[in-house]
Scaffold this motif. Sequence first.
Motif, PDB file in Angstrom:
ATOM      1  N   PRO A  17      -7.870  13.235 -21.626  1.00 38.30           N
ATOM      2  CA  PRO A  17      -6.810  13.665 -22.666  1.00 38.30           C
ATOM      3  C   PRO A  17      -5.254  13.326 -21.887  1.00 38.30           C
ATOM      4  CG  PRO A  17      -7.341  15.273 -22.246  1.00 38.30           C
ATOM      5  CD  PRO A  17      -8.649  14.575 -21.449  1.00 38.30           C
ATOM      6  N   ALA A  18      -5.460  13.072 -20.540  1.00 36.09           N
ATOM      7  CA  ALA A  18      -3.954  13.037 -20.044  1.00 36.09           C
ATOM      8  C   ALA A  18      -3.817  12.074 -18.873  1.00 36.09           C
ATOM      9  CB  ALA A  18      -3.248  14.638 -19.461  1.00 36.09           C
ATOM     10  N   ALA A  19      -3.790  11.245 -18.986  1.00 34.63           N
ATOM     11  CA  ALA A  19      -4.774  10.320 -18.040  1.00 34.63           C
ATOM     12  C   ALA A  19      -2.998   9.694 -17.279  1.00 34.63           C
ATOM     13  CB  ALA A  19      -5.341   9.130 -18.306  1.00 34.63           C
ATOM     14  N   THR A  20      -2.752   9.871 -17.890  1.00 35.00           N
ATOM     15  CA  THR A  20      -0.440   9.965 -17.700  1.00 35.00           C
ATOM     16  C   THR A  20       0.224  10.643 -18.066  1.00 35.00           C
ATOM     17  OG1 THR A  20       0.134   8.379 -19.352  1.00 35.00           O
ATOM     18  CG2 THR A  20      -1.069   7.143 -18.193  1.00 35.00           C
ATOM     19  N   TYR A  21       1.301  10.185 -17.124  1.00 38.98           N
ATOM     20  CA  TYR A  21       2.243  11.700 -17.051  1.00 38.98           C
ATOM     21  C   TYR A  21       2.556  11.303 -18.291  1.00 38.98           C
ATOM     22  CZ  TYR A  21       6.328  14.350 -16.932  1.00 38.98           C
ATOM     23  OH  TYR A  21       7.684  14.867 -17.294  1.00 38.98           O
ATOM     24  N   ILE A  22       2.824  10.503 -19.557  1.00 38.52           N
ATOM     25  CA  ILE A  22       3.446  10.909 -20.383  1.00 38.52           C
ATOM     26  C   ILE A  22       1.890  11.550 -21.534  1.00 38.52           C
ATOM     27  CG2 ILE A  22       3.824   9.068 -22.891  1.00 38.52           C
ATOM     28  CD1 ILE A  22       5.976   7.436 -20.475  1.00 38.52           C
ATOM     29  N   ALA A  23       0.843  11.194 -21.493  1.00 36.52           N
ATOM     30  CA  ALA A  23       0.184  11.351 -22.042  1.00 36.52           C
ATOM     31  C   ALA A  23      -0.651  12.634 -22.392  1.00 36.52           C
ATOM     32  CB  ALA A  23      -2.020  10.840 -22.450  1.00 36.52           C
ATOM     33  N   MET A  24       0.402  13.312 -21.284  1.00 38.59           N
ATOM     34  CA  MET A  24      -0.282  14.987 -20.307  1.00 38.59           C
ATOM     35  C   MET A  24       0.960  15.676 -20.832  1.00 38.59           C
ATOM     36  SD  MET A  24       1.017  16.767 -16.363  1.00 38.59           S
ATOM     37  CE  MET A  24       2.228  16.607 -16.797  1.00 38.59           C
ATOM     38  N   PRO A  46       0.882  -1.422   0.222  1.00 44.34           N
ATOM     39  CA  PRO A  46      -0.179  -0.241  -0.075  1.00 44.34           C
ATOM     40  C   PRO A  46       0.851   1.147   0.093  1.00 44.34           C
ATOM     41  CG  PRO A  46      -0.057  -1.342   2.414  1.00 44.34           C
ATOM     42  CD  PRO A  46       1.112  -2.048   0.914  1.00 44.34           C
ATOM     43  N   VAL A  47       0.720   2.318  -0.914  1.00 41.06           N
ATOM     44  CA  VAL A  47       1.394   3.294  -1.159  1.00 41.06           C
ATOM     45  C   VAL A  47       0.392   4.402  -1.193  1.00 41.06           C
ATOM     46  CG1 VAL A  47       2.730   4.300  -2.388  1.00 41.06           C
ATOM     47  CG2 VAL A  47       3.133   2.107  -2.334  1.00 41.06           C
ATOM     48  N   VAL A  48       0.735   5.232  -0.962  1.00 47.63           N
ATOM     49  CA  VAL A  48      -0.132   6.988  -0.563  1.00 47.63           C
ATOM     50  C   VAL A  48       0.997   7.773  -1.714  1.00 47.63           C
ATOM     51  CG1 VAL A  48      -1.073   8.514   0.075  1.00 47.63           C
ATOM     52  CG2 VAL A  48      -1.174   6.400   1.132  1.00 47.63           C
ATOM     53  N   ALA A  49       0.788   8.445  -2.625  1.00 45.34           N
ATOM     54  CA  ALA A  49       0.809   9.282  -3.731  1.00 45.34           C
ATOM     55  C   ALA A  49       0.056  10.748  -3.293  1.00 45.34           C
ATOM     56  CB  ALA A  49       1.568   9.017  -4.343  1.00 45.34           C
ATOM     57  N   SER A  50       0.932  11.638  -2.710  1.00 45.54           N
ATOM     58  CA  SER A  50       0.156  12.893  -2.487  1.00 45.54           C
ATOM     59  C   SER A  50      -0.524  13.246  -3.743  1.00 45.54           C
ATOM     60  CB  SER A  50       0.456  14.362  -2.277  1.00 45.54           C
ATOM     61  OG  SER A  50       2.279  14.423  -3.587  1.00 45.54           O
ATOM     62  N   PHE A  51      -0.017  13.214  -4.816  1.00 43.40           N
ATOM     63  CA  PHE A  51      -1.164  13.484  -6.439  1.00 43.40           C
ATOM     64  C   PHE A  51      -0.790  12.924  -7.158  1.00 43.40           C
ATOM     65  CE2 PHE A  51       2.907  15.560  -7.015  1.00 43.40           C
ATOM     66  CZ  PHE A  51       3.172  16.561  -8.679  1.00 43.40           C
ATOM     67  N   SER A  52      -1.549  13.527  -8.406  1.00 40.39           N
ATOM     68  CA  SER A  52      -2.294  12.383  -9.730  1.00 40.39           C
ATOM     69  C   SER A  52      -0.954  11.665 -10.405  1.00 40.39           C
ATOM     70  CB  SER A  52      -3.180  12.532 -10.561  1.00 40.39           C
ATOM     71  OG  SER A  52      -3.417  14.018 -11.396  1.00 40.39           O
ATOM     72  N   ILE A  53       0.078  13.012  -9.980  1.00 42.94           N
ATOM     73  CA  ILE A  53       1.319  12.599 -11.156  1.00 42.94           C
ATOM     74  C   ILE A  53       2.346  11.473 -10.313  1.00 42.94           C
ATOM     75  CG2 ILE A  53       3.367  13.611 -11.894  1.00 42.94           C
ATOM     76  CD1 ILE A  53       1.836  15.941 -12.731  1.00 42.94           C
ATOM     77  N   LEU A  54       2.657  12.001  -9.450  1.00 45.67           N
ATOM     78  CA  LEU A  54       2.764  10.924  -8.537  1.00 45.67           C
ATOM     79  C   LEU A  54       2.269  10.076  -8.295  1.00 45.67           C
ATOM     80  CD1 LEU A  54       4.362  12.892  -5.518  1.00 45.67           C
ATOM     81  CD2 LEU A  54       5.417  13.061  -8.003  1.00 45.67           C
ATOM     82  N   ALA A  55       1.301   9.603  -8.541  1.00 41.58           N
ATOM     83  CA  ALA A  55       0.587   8.063  -8.288  1.00 41.58           C
ATOM     84  C   ALA A  55       1.534   7.659  -9.855  1.00 41.58           C
ATOM     85  CB  ALA A  55      -1.303   8.347  -8.167  1.00 41.58           C
ATOM     86  N   ASP A  56       0.671   7.687 -10.877  1.00 43.70           N
ATOM     87  CA  ASP A  56       1.388   7.320 -12.104  1.00 43.70           C
ATOM     88  C   ASP A  56       2.960   7.232 -11.905  1.00 43.70           C
ATOM     89  OD1 ASP A  56       1.134   6.562 -14.868  1.00 43.70           O
ATOM     90  OD2 ASP A  56       2.027   8.947 -15.650  1.00 43.70           O
ATOM     91  N   PHE A  57       4.184   7.865 -11.556  1.00 45.95           N
ATOM     92  CA  PHE A  57       5.099   7.083 -11.546  1.00 45.95           C
ATOM     93  C   PHE A  57       5.233   6.115 -10.734  1.00 45.95           C
ATOM     94  CE2 PHE A  57       6.366  12.080 -12.177  1.00 45.95           C
ATOM     95  CZ  PHE A  57       6.546  11.657 -13.463  1.00 45.95           C
ATOM     96  N   THR A  58       4.434   6.327  -9.519  1.00 49.15           N
ATOM     97  CA  THR A  58       4.606   5.096  -9.143  1.00 49.15           C
ATOM     98  C   THR A  58       4.061   3.456  -9.324  1.00 49.15           C
ATOM     99  OG1 THR A  58       4.429   6.419  -6.755  1.00 49.15           O
ATOM    100  CG2 THR A  58       4.016   3.889  -6.235  1.00 49.15           C
ATOM    101  N   ARG A  59       2.919   3.492  -9.525  1.00 52.43           N
ATOM    102  CA  ARG A  59       2.672   2.795 -10.463  1.00 52.43           C
ATOM    103  C   ARG A  59       2.994   1.854 -11.852  1.00 52.43           C
ATOM    104  NH1 ARG A  59      -3.311   5.806 -10.505  1.00 52.43           N
ATOM    105  NH2 ARG A  59      -3.536   5.333  -8.730  1.00 52.43           N
TER     106      ARG A  59
END
Length: 305
Positions: free
Chosen positions: A281-288, A33-46
């Motif tokens: 249109p920006a669901a992942t960092y790369i897509a963003m 279980p990992v908690v990331a502060s916001f969506s961009i960090l969550a994507d990197f972690t996944r």
Amino acid sequence: MRVKSLFALAALFASVLITTAPRAETASAKKIPVVASFSILADFTRQIGGDKVEVKMLVPPDGDVHVYEPSPADAQSLAKAKLIVVNGLVLEGWMDRLIAASGARAPVVVAAKGVTPRKGEEERGEKGVDPHAWQSIANAKIYVGNILAGLVAVDPADAEYFRDRTRNYDSELDALDVKVRAAIAEIPPQNRRIITTHDAFGYFGQAYGFSFIAPEGLSTESEPSARDVARLIEQIRKENAPAVFLENISDPRLMQRIAEESGTKIGGTLFSDSLSPPDGPAATYIAMMEHNISELKKALIPAAR
């Protein structure tokens, strides 16, 4: 006999629950279980953790990390976490208090550790630090390296799995960097400057030779007043920017007025502090990053013709 049969069935059913419940619990416990502060960090972690992690983000997609107000559920998530991932660079001003209040004991990864910080927006009469370091792909790779180290520390048994995924993701980021540079090369140098409502693209500009100008006295949290609009139009004319991206202005009539009176092109939406929902249109960092450079090209290449 019928009553006895019913009791027997109930007992059998209960025994099935008892024997299967621990197995289900064990299966779910395999994921960290990992908690990331916001969506961009969550994507990197996944991207790095794959199916070995279960990532919970605090600030949701399209959320504003700067003004986020944590909930009791956030504290509960932190208390259960085995790893916590934050940006650092004073982005999450609420995070230290939340971690302390939650009683969380998990190690904290500061994803921006090792980044060379830029000066940020002026606060209380002093220049702060710009926390939006992920807007440079080179910095994004530093983020990924820090998150990798955090995952390996809490789950050394899966270290090689995490390293393999990181190598693959680093290759994708390298390809993305080439793509962004090729796209910017198509934009005439004199057009590589725009006005945005959020001073969040400084690292992008520094890395790729772009100039982003934040409007003076314009809040990102509400629609501007008539005085704000007049001042904005004056600044656009003064800066002679070929395009302006105004994320906080939703009234199309107001957008039309700004375009007509300033003589500049109104661009689309640029994602800065968060990803879009999964169907956006920006669901992942790369897509963003791909989305943002596409919007910049649309706004700036036609202006040169």
